[in-house]
Design a protein around this motif. Structure first.
Motif, PDB file in Angstrom:
ATOM      1  N   ALA A  66      -6.305 -15.583   1.612  1.00 43.47           N
ATOM      2  CA  ALA A  66      -5.818 -14.474   2.435  1.00 43.47           C
ATOM      3  C   ALA A  66      -4.355 -14.171   2.131  1.00 43.47           C
ATOM      4  O   ALA A  66      -3.965 -13.008   1.959  1.00 43.47           O
ATOM      5  N   LYS A  67      -3.536 -15.202   2.024  1.00 41.25           N
ATOM      6  CA  LYS A  67      -2.109 -15.002   1.727  1.00 41.25           C
ATOM      7  C   LYS A  67      -1.909 -14.474   0.309  1.00 41.25           C
ATOM      8  O   LYS A  67      -1.091 -13.582   0.082  1.00 41.25           O
ATOM      9  N   TYR A  68      -2.647 -15.034  -0.634  1.00 40.17           N
ATOM     10  CA  TYR A  68      -2.528 -14.603  -2.032  1.00 40.17           C
ATOM     11  C   TYR A  68      -2.862 -13.116  -2.148  1.00 40.17           C
ATOM     12  O   TYR A  68      -2.147 -12.353  -2.776  1.00 40.17           O
ATOM     13  N   TRP A  69      -3.956 -12.706  -1.516  1.00 41.59           N
ATOM     14  CA  TRP A  69      -4.386 -11.312  -1.581  1.00 41.59           C
ATOM     15  C   TRP A  69      -3.388 -10.400  -0.871  1.00 41.59           C
ATOM     16  O   TRP A  69      -3.064  -9.320  -1.357  1.00 41.59           O
ATOM     17  N   GLN A  70      -2.877 -10.839   0.276  1.00 37.94           N
ATOM     18  CA  GLN A  70      -1.910 -10.048   1.030  1.00 37.94           C
ATOM     19  C   GLN A  70      -0.630  -9.845   0.216  1.00 37.94           C
ATOM     20  O   GLN A  70      -0.117  -8.718   0.122  1.00 37.94           O
ATOM     21  N   VAL A  71      -0.114 -10.894  -0.379  1.00 34.74           N
ATOM     22  CA  VAL A  71       1.112 -10.786  -1.168  1.00 34.74           C
ATOM     23  C   VAL A  71       0.877  -9.958  -2.423  1.00 34.74           C
ATOM     24  O   VAL A  71       1.711  -9.126  -2.795  1.00 34.74           O
ATOM     25  N   THR A  72      -0.264 -10.141  -3.068  1.00 35.88           N
ATOM     26  CA  THR A  72      -0.578  -9.372  -4.270  1.00 35.88           C
ATOM     27  C   THR A  72      -0.635  -7.883  -3.953  1.00 35.88           C
ATOM     28  O   THR A  72      -0.096  -7.058  -4.699  1.00 35.88           O
ATOM     29  N   ASN A  73      -1.268  -7.519  -2.847  1.00 32.00           N
ATOM     30  CA  ASN A  73      -1.331  -6.116  -2.442  1.00 32.00           C
ATOM     31  C   ASN A  73       0.049  -5.572  -2.081  1.00 32.00           C
ATOM     32  O   ASN A  73       0.386  -4.440  -2.415  1.00 32.00           O
ATOM     33  N   VAL A  75       2.995  -6.575  -3.230  1.00 36.29           N
ATOM     34  CA  VAL A  75       3.762  -6.380  -4.470  1.00 36.29           C
ATOM     35  C   VAL A  75       3.277  -5.127  -5.193  1.00 36.29           C
ATOM     36  O   VAL A  75       4.076  -4.346  -5.715  1.00 36.29           O
ATOM     37  N   GLY A  76       1.976  -4.900  -5.206  1.00 37.31           N
ATOM     38  CA  GLY A  76       1.429  -3.693  -5.830  1.00 37.31           C
ATOM     39  C   GLY A  76       1.946  -2.433  -5.157  1.00 37.31           C
ATOM     40  O   GLY A  76       2.271  -1.446  -5.818  1.00 37.31           O
ATOM     41  N   GLN A  77       2.047  -2.457  -3.834  1.00 31.47           N
ATOM     42  CA  GLN A  77       2.574  -1.303  -3.104  1.00 31.47           C
ATOM     43  C   GLN A  77       4.056  -1.109  -3.400  1.00 31.47           C
ATOM     44  O   GLN A  77       4.519   0.022  -3.552  1.00 31.47           O
ATOM     45  N   LEU A  78       4.809  -2.202  -3.481  1.00 25.99           N
ATOM     46  CA  LEU A  78       6.240  -2.101  -3.758  1.00 25.99           C
ATOM     47  C   LEU A  78       6.511  -1.565  -5.160  1.00 25.99           C
ATOM     48  O   LEU A  78       7.494  -0.873  -5.387  1.00 25.99           O
ATOM     49  N   LEU A  79       5.608  -1.877  -6.083  1.00 27.23           N
ATOM     50  CA  LEU A  79       5.743  -1.388  -7.459  1.00 27.23           C
ATOM     51  C   LEU A  79       5.272   0.059  -7.574  1.00 27.23           C
ATOM     52  O   LEU A  79       5.431   0.679  -8.619  1.00 27.23           O
ATOM     53  N   GLY A  80       4.642   0.575  -6.516  1.00 22.78           N
ATOM     54  CA  GLY A  80       4.231   1.966  -6.503  1.00 22.78           C
ATOM     55  C   GLY A  80       2.889   2.239  -7.138  1.00 22.78           C
ATOM     56  O   GLY A  80       2.508   3.388  -7.284  1.00 22.78           O
ATOM     57  N   SER A  81       2.173   1.211  -7.495  1.00 28.72           N
ATOM     58  CA  SER A  81       0.843   1.442  -8.061  1.00 28.72           C
ATOM     59  C   SER A  81      -0.185   1.303  -6.964  1.00 28.72           C
ATOM     60  O   SER A  81       0.074   0.725  -5.915  1.00 28.72           O
ATOM     61  N   GLY A  82      -1.340   1.828  -7.212  1.00 28.87           N
ATOM     62  CA  GLY A  82      -2.401   1.751  -6.227  1.00 28.87           C
ATOM     63  C   GLY A  82      -3.120   0.428  -6.235  1.00 28.87           C
ATOM     64  O   GLY A  82      -3.922   0.140  -5.384  1.00 28.87           O
TER      65      GLY A  82
END
Length: 86
Positions: A66-73, A75-82
């Motif tokens: 759950a934490k891995y997926w939350q952080v991965t998502n 970071v993806g949002q912060l990088l501006g990708s979908g």
């Protein structure tokens, strides 16, 4: 001049679509492998006593994923990708 059917993508478009689908599959496999390796190393004892995970290991893996997926998502949002980064 022949009519172009807009419902059928051109050959180049099909190749691009298949290429993107292949890259997406490779991305998902790599993400799954990283998640599995990280959470297994963190949560499962090196000494195998049982053939199944105990309650503590199961709970740890659940929280880890759950934490891995939350952080991965995030970071993806912060990088501006979908999608999450690799």
């Amino acid at each position: 001049m022949a009519a172009n059917n807009n419902n059928m993508p051109a050959a180049m478009d099909k190749e691009q679509i298949f290429g993107m689908a292949e890259m997406e599959m490779q991305y998902r496999v790599e993400l799954f492998n990283k998640l599995t390796h990280t959470c297994f190393a963190k949560c499962v004892e090196n000494k195998y006593k049982d053939s199944e995970l105990n309650m503590g290991e199961t709970s740890c893996i659940d929280r880890c994923v759950a934490k891995y997926w939350q952080v991965t998502n995030l970071v993806g949002q912060l990088l501006g990708s979908g999608r999450p980064p690799m």
